[in-house]
Scaffold this motif. Sequence first.
Motif, PDB file in Angstrom:
ATOM      1  N   ILE A 221       0.833  -1.153  -0.067  1.00 26.93           N
ATOM      2  CA  ILE A 221      -0.061   0.144  -0.040  1.00 26.93           C
ATOM      3  C   ILE A 221       0.859   1.321   0.036  1.00 26.93           C
ATOM      4  O   ILE A 221       1.875   1.470   0.707  1.00 26.93           O
ATOM      5  N   ASN A 222       0.553   2.135  -0.909  1.00 25.80           N
ATOM      6  CA  ASN A 222       1.356   3.341  -1.062  1.00 25.80           C
ATOM      7  C   ASN A 222       0.528   4.319  -0.590  1.00 25.80           C
ATOM      8  O   ASN A 222      -0.379   4.601  -0.923  1.00 25.80           O
ATOM      9  N   MET A 223       1.199   5.119   0.655  1.00 23.92           N
ATOM     10  CA  MET A 223       0.237   6.426   1.222  1.00 23.92           C
ATOM     11  C   MET A 223       1.124   7.464   1.192  1.00 23.92           C
ATOM     12  O   MET A 223       1.921   8.037   2.216  1.00 23.92           O
ATOM     13  N   SER A 224       0.848   8.184   0.250  1.00 23.92           N
ATOM     14  CA  SER A 224       1.795   9.597   0.028  1.00 23.92           C
ATOM     15  C   SER A 224       0.832  10.603   0.501  1.00 23.92           C
ATOM     16  O   SER A 224       0.650  11.664  -0.198  1.00 23.92           O
ATOM     17  N   PHE A 225       0.960  10.654   1.861  1.00 22.92           N
ATOM     18  CA  PHE A 225      -0.157  11.747   2.422  1.00 22.92           C
ATOM     19  C   PHE A 225      -0.080  11.626   3.819  1.00 22.92           C
ATOM     20  O   PHE A 225       0.805  10.655   4.481  1.00 22.92           O
ATOM     21  N   GLY A 226      -0.428  12.573   4.587  1.00 20.53           N
ATOM     22  CA  GLY A 226      -0.282  12.493   6.076  1.00 20.53           C
ATOM     23  C   GLY A 226      -1.045  13.662   6.794  1.00 20.53           C
ATOM     24  O   GLY A 226      -1.567  14.342   6.128  1.00 20.53           O
ATOM     25  N   LYS A 240      -3.887  -3.980  11.225  1.00 16.96           N
ATOM     26  CA  LYS A 240      -4.668  -5.435  10.618  1.00 16.96           C
ATOM     27  C   LYS A 240      -4.153  -5.487   9.501  1.00 16.96           C
ATOM     28  O   LYS A 240      -3.827  -6.552   8.661  1.00 16.96           O
ATOM     29  N   ALA A 241      -3.668  -4.397   8.496  1.00 16.53           N
ATOM     30  CA  ALA A 241      -3.129  -4.717   7.206  1.00 16.53           C
ATOM     31  C   ALA A 241      -1.896  -5.354   7.304  1.00 16.53           C
ATOM     32  O   ALA A 241      -1.474  -6.165   6.492  1.00 16.53           O
ATOM     33  N   LEU A 242      -1.019  -4.952   8.446  1.00 19.50           N
ATOM     34  CA  LEU A 242       0.358  -5.547   8.473  1.00 19.50           C
ATOM     35  C   LEU A 242       0.162  -6.884   8.824  1.00 19.50           C
ATOM     36  O   LEU A 242       0.885  -7.709   8.433  1.00 19.50           O
ATOM     37  N   GLN A 243      -0.802  -7.121   9.586  1.00 18.04           N
ATOM     38  CA  GLN A 243      -1.040  -8.754  10.059  1.00 18.04           C
ATOM     39  C   GLN A 243      -1.376  -9.558   8.855  1.00 18.04           C
ATOM     40  O   GLN A 243      -1.183 -10.721   8.824  1.00 18.04           O
ATOM     41  N   ALA A 244      -2.119  -9.032   7.617  1.00 24.33           N
ATOM     42  CA  ALA A 244      -2.278  -9.352   6.619  1.00 24.33           C
ATOM     43  C   ALA A 244      -1.220  -9.772   5.552  1.00 24.33           C
ATOM     44  O   ALA A 244      -1.431 -10.059   4.603  1.00 24.33           O
ATOM     45  N   GLY A 245      -0.066  -9.132   6.216  1.00 25.85           N
ATOM     46  CA  GLY A 245       1.221  -9.304   5.119  1.00 25.85           C
ATOM     47  C   GLY A 245       1.309  -8.317   4.328  1.00 25.85           C
ATOM     48  O   GLY A 245       2.276  -8.370   3.301  1.00 25.85           O
ATOM     49  N   ILE A 246       0.982  -7.326   4.411  1.00 25.67           N
ATOM     50  CA  ILE A 246       0.955  -6.059   3.198  1.00 25.67           C
ATOM     51  C   ILE A 246       1.975  -5.005   3.742  1.00 25.67           C
ATOM     52  O   ILE A 246       1.837  -4.723   4.977  1.00 25.67           O
ATOM     53  N   ALA A 265       2.885   7.859   8.578  1.00 31.58           N
ATOM     54  CA  ALA A 265       4.318   7.239   8.691  1.00 31.58           C
ATOM     55  C   ALA A 265       4.929   7.314   9.890  1.00 31.58           C
ATOM     56  O   ALA A 265       6.098   6.677  10.163  1.00 31.58           O
ATOM     57  N   ARG A 266       4.533   8.007  10.917  1.00 28.65           N
ATOM     58  CA  ARG A 266       4.999   8.052  12.069  1.00 28.65           C
ATOM     59  C   ARG A 266       4.886   6.570  13.009  1.00 28.65           C
ATOM     60  O   ARG A 266       5.696   6.167  13.794  1.00 28.65           O
ATOM     61  N   TYR A 267       3.925   6.005  12.573  1.00 26.37           N
ATOM     62  CA  TYR A 267       3.520   4.668  13.095  1.00 26.37           C
ATOM     63  C   TYR A 267       4.521   3.587  12.781  1.00 26.37           C
ATOM     64  O   TYR A 267       5.108   3.525  11.501  1.00 26.37           O
ATOM     65  N   THR A 268       5.258   2.811  13.771  1.00 27.10           N
ATOM     66  CA  THR A 268       6.178   1.887  13.343  1.00 27.10           C
ATOM     67  C   THR A 268       5.844   0.762  12.378  1.00 27.10           C
ATOM     68  O   THR A 268       6.558   0.233  11.930  1.00 27.10           O
ATOM     69  N   GLN A 269       4.647   0.619  12.352  1.00 28.23           N
ATOM     70  CA  GLN A 269       4.172  -0.203  11.253  1.00 28.23           C
ATOM     71  C   GLN A 269       4.283  -0.015   9.692  1.00 28.23           C
ATOM     72  O   GLN A 269       4.348  -1.014   9.301  1.00 28.23           O
ATOM     73  N   PRO A 335       9.145 -13.839  -3.747  1.00 30.25           N
ATOM     74  CA  PRO A 335       7.837 -13.742  -3.151  1.00 30.25           C
ATOM     75  C   PRO A 335       7.799 -14.525  -1.641  1.00 30.25           C
ATOM     76  O   PRO A 335       8.442 -15.226  -1.345  1.00 30.25           O
ATOM     77  N   GLY A 336       6.776 -13.749  -0.848  1.00 36.13           N
ATOM     78  CA  GLY A 336       6.437 -14.323   0.320  1.00 36.13           C
ATOM     79  C   GLY A 336       7.458 -13.709   1.473  1.00 36.13           C
ATOM     80  O   GLY A 336       7.002 -13.951   2.554  1.00 36.13           O
ATOM     81  N   ILE A 337       8.105 -12.875   1.380  1.00 32.78           N
ATOM     82  CA  ILE A 337       8.987 -12.161   2.319  1.00 32.78           C
ATOM     83  C   ILE A 337       8.152 -11.445   3.113  1.00 32.78           C
ATOM     84  O   ILE A 337       7.106 -10.662   2.493  1.00 32.78           O
ATOM     85  N   SER A 338       8.602 -11.248   4.418  1.00 34.02           N
ATOM     86  CA  SER A 338       7.670 -10.560   5.224  1.00 34.02           C
ATOM     87  C   SER A 338       7.700  -8.900   5.137  1.00 34.02           C
ATOM     88  O   SER A 338       9.012  -8.622   5.046  1.00 34.02           O
ATOM     89  N   PRO A 339       6.943  -8.382   5.661  1.00 32.81           N
ATOM     90  CA  PRO A 339       7.147  -6.858   5.715  1.00 32.81           C
ATOM     91  C   PRO A 339       8.307  -6.522   6.593  1.00 32.81           C
ATOM     92  O   PRO A 339       8.953  -5.466   6.521  1.00 32.81           O
ATOM     93  N   ALA A 340       8.346  -7.087   7.950  1.00 29.96           N
ATOM     94  CA  ALA A 340       9.408  -7.044   8.788  1.00 29.96           C
ATOM     95  C   ALA A 340      10.910  -7.136   7.977  1.00 29.96           C
ATOM     96  O   ALA A 340      11.776  -6.371   8.167  1.00 29.96           O
ATOM     97  N   GLU A 341      10.897  -8.337   7.313  1.00 28.07           N
ATOM     98  CA  GLU A 341      12.298  -8.382   6.492  1.00 28.07           C
ATOM     99  C   GLU A 341      12.494  -7.532   5.705  1.00 28.07           C
ATOM    100  O   GLU A 341      13.563  -7.173   5.273  1.00 28.07           O
ATOM    101  N   ILE A 342      11.283  -7.144   4.696  1.00 35.56           N
ATOM    102  CA  ILE A 342      11.429  -6.309   3.799  1.00 35.56           C
ATOM    103  C   ILE A 342      12.171  -4.640   4.504  1.00 35.56           C
ATOM    104  O   ILE A 342      13.018  -4.157   3.877  1.00 35.56           O
ATOM    105  N   LYS A 343      11.683  -4.336   5.694  1.00 39.13           N
ATOM    106  CA  LYS A 343      12.033  -3.138   6.360  1.00 39.13           C
ATOM    107  C   LYS A 343      13.582  -3.532   6.930  1.00 39.13           C
ATOM    108  O   LYS A 343      14.429  -2.217   6.349  1.00 39.13           O
ATOM    109  N   GLN A 344      13.902  -4.565   7.161  1.00 43.16           N
ATOM    110  CA  GLN A 344      15.460  -4.668   7.454  1.00 43.16           C
ATOM    111  C   GLN A 344      16.310  -4.539   6.124  1.00 43.16           C
ATOM    112  O   GLN A 344      17.249  -4.174   6.304  1.00 43.16           O
TER     113      GLN A 344
END
Length: 381
Positions: A221-226, A240-246, A265-269, A335-344
């Motif tokens: 999900i791209n969120m270019s706003f705040g 909930k979106a993060l828990q869904a693997g997005i 953006a300030r949310y650590t998720q 494919p299948g790499i988790s959001p946390a792994e991507i951030k790292q």
Amino acid sequence: MDYAGFLNYLHDQGTQPARGQRSLIRFIRPEAYQACLRELNKWKSLSEPLQQIRTSTLLHAFICPFTIKQVPDRYGKGIIIEKDVRIHMHAVAATGKENTPSIPWGVRHIHAPEVWSVSTGHQIRIGVIDTGADFSHPDLRHSMGRGINLLNRNLMPHDDNGHGTHIAGTIAAAGGSDGIIGVAPRAAILPVKAFDHNGSAYVSDIILGIDWCVRNQVDIINMSFGMRSKSKSLLNVVNKALQAGIVIVASAGNDTKSRSVDYPARYTQTISVGATDRNRRIASFSNRGAHVDIYAPGEKIYSAWLGGKHKEMNGTSMATSHVSGAIALLLAHRPGISPAEIKQLLRRSARPLAGAGKSLSRGGTAPAEVHALRLLRRGSK
């Protein structure tokens, strides 16, 4: 809970002469939401105010286009009421002469073309919550999914502002000799029109957009706003979106702040993105500091615009689209790499900024800029 009585209370609030602030009503218990939703569906046809209530299954919430005052105790114990506030885009038109490169400088700068022999983002689905998109643009015709128009569900999410088209172009344009190429030219953009022609939306529109993205199984999900104020409801649905693997990518904001960024953006998720210029320095307008995860090109970014045209724009909005595109390249390759792994991986593969000093970004790392080639190499290990 007396659901019929609660809906009658909402009806009365919706008939007040001065409607004022929109409201979010979140049910603490999912089963209470479902029960009240069934009752709402029974009574909607008899009440004009109730017909205007929108619902989010993901958040277990009612979204009311009118003010909800102090709820009587007999109804208020199982619900949370929150103001539905405005949220704005993170971009302004650039000054100076427009250029006409087939591969814009930002796409080259993050080394995306060097990745295309391995990955072009094929079949990665990116929900762009924005002003919609120009479906007829020559650079975007092969990159667009149907998406949704949350402002009018009977219409396609056509862009009447330009911002969403610009974002989509940087992520996934696939133009010919007269067009441009984005970071991930074979990714699929699903435009989620939550913002009006002025580039303005309510938090509830963002919530419904994320809800739609989860149900339609997007990858990013791209969120270019705040906005500057926090919203518990928005945080809840982001979780909930993060828990869904997005993977959720959000722009830091354009207020030149050194110790703060906008929400979400300030949310650590989320993956929080600041902007850089051609010299790999933090752009003068960009928010920066400990709440930013990664930086990317955001100054004088040339991309698609309304009517088949192109335009230069400045903003952390533009930086965010580069990061979303780079993540699409990685996900198509692995494919299948988790959001946390991507951030790292983003942090570990990033290129240090010029003149960044001793300040740190989120995660205790030095400020650094996304590097698509290094990202894929790291992701292959």
